[in-house]
Design a protein around this motif. Structure first.
Motif, PDB file in Angstrom:
ATOM      1  N   UNK A 110      34.009  42.051   8.077  1.00 35.59           N
ATOM      2  CA  UNK A 110      32.935  42.895   7.534  1.00 35.59           C
ATOM      3  C   UNK A 110      31.605  42.540   8.186  1.00 35.59           C
ATOM      4  N   UNK A 111      31.346  41.235   8.313  1.00 36.64           N
ATOM      5  CA  UNK A 111      30.101  40.790   8.936  1.00 36.64           C
ATOM      6  C   UNK A 111      30.028  41.233  10.396  1.00 36.64           C
ATOM      7  N   UNK A 112      31.174  41.163  11.090  1.00 36.13           N
ATOM      8  CA  UNK A 112      31.206  41.574  12.484  1.00 36.13           C
ATOM      9  C   UNK A 112      30.951  43.067  12.660  1.00 36.13           C
ATOM     10  N   UNK A 113      31.506  43.891  11.774  1.00 33.93           N
ATOM     11  CA  UNK A 113      31.254  45.334  11.845  1.00 33.93           C
ATOM     12  C   UNK A 113      29.790  45.647  11.552  1.00 33.93           C
ATOM     13  N   UNK A 114      29.210  44.916  10.604  1.00 30.48           N
ATOM     14  CA  UNK A 114      27.779  45.088  10.322  1.00 30.48           C
ATOM     15  C   UNK A 114      26.959  44.675  11.540  1.00 30.48           C
ATOM     16  N   UNK A 115      27.356  43.574  12.184  1.00 30.67           N
ATOM     17  CA  UNK A 115      26.659  43.138  13.387  1.00 30.67           C
ATOM     18  C   UNK A 115      26.778  44.157  14.505  1.00 30.67           C
TER      19      UNK A 115
END
Length: 239
Positions: free
Chosen positions: A175-180
């Motif tokens: 999730x954090x990677x997609x937000x990034x």
């Protein structure tokens, strides 16, 4: 609940390959970045792709790039892709249906993507001849598929043999990677380009950490299992 990973030597080899892939890439990145002298490489300012530039100093994506060991970085990316795709096919049992097929498909897209980044550099020459499309497809493919894979792995964690903590961590990383990735794209298309390397890594590093968690988790799960050929001996000992 049935497992969706294979057992035996192939599964152990696959887990090790998944674990080693990001480590190979990180070592290549450190070596390549250290070789930059004029200018020095900045992990915040410079594009990740610029590490793979080969040849004399050049301007690419509005930045000066001079990567004497660009071939080392490109080799690291290609080996990462090869390790990931081989590890996924050795580890997950496609006969078990949907979830392993989805995870292996995402791993394949990510593996092909990171390999394309190593084969087709983000240079002005490739912009001019159109080959930059392969580089762009590879980079964005690995960022999207790799992070979605981390989420899929986290959601299937119990069937893979991961602990609850690793499963939650994998989902969170994805999730954090997609937000990034979303922030990175905004930074690119807005023309702001502020600390582009930092935001690019915010989409890439969660994938790599996720693969470390997956590989080490699979290795730990295999160690907890009693090998099949020892099971009869263990049963007799118990009686």
């Amino acid at each position: 609940m049935s497992t969706i990973v294979r057992s035996g030597t192939s599964a152990r080899a696959g887990a090790l390959l998944i674990f080693l892939g990001p480590l190979i890439s990180w070592v290549a990145e450190l070596i390549t970045a250290a070789a930059w002298q004029n200018p020095h490489y900045s992990p915040f300012y410079n594009w990740v792709s610029h590490l793979g530039l080969t040849g004399p100093s050049q301007v690419a994506f509005e930045q000066v790039g001079n990567s004497p060991l660009g071939a080392v970085m490109n080799t690291g990316w290609i080996l990462y892709g090869a390790s990931l795709i081989a590890g996924a096919f050795l580890t997950f049992d496609l006969r078990k249906g949907g979830r392993p097929i989805v995870i292996v498909a995402l791993a394949t897209i990510a593996a092909v993507g990171v390999s394309l980044v190593g084969i087709f550099q983000g240079s002005n020459a490739n912009v001019a001849n159109g080959l930059i499309a392969f580089h762009t497809f590879g980079a964005q493919g690995v960022m999207i598929a790799g992070n979605v894979m981390a989420i899929a792995v986290g959601l299937a964690g119990s069937r893979i043999g991961l602990t609850r903590g690793r499963s939650i961590a994998s989902t969170t990383l994805g999730i954090a990677g997609l937000a990034g990735f979303a922030v990175f794209m905004i930074d690119v298309f807005s023309g702001w380009m502020w600390n582009i390397g930092l935001f690019e890594r915010s989409a890439i590093y969660p994938i790599m950490i996720g693969h470390l968690l997956l590989g080490s988790g699979l290795i730990a799960a295999r160690r907890r299992e009693t090998p099949a050929h020892l099971a009869p001996t263990a049963a007799r000992a118990a009686t």
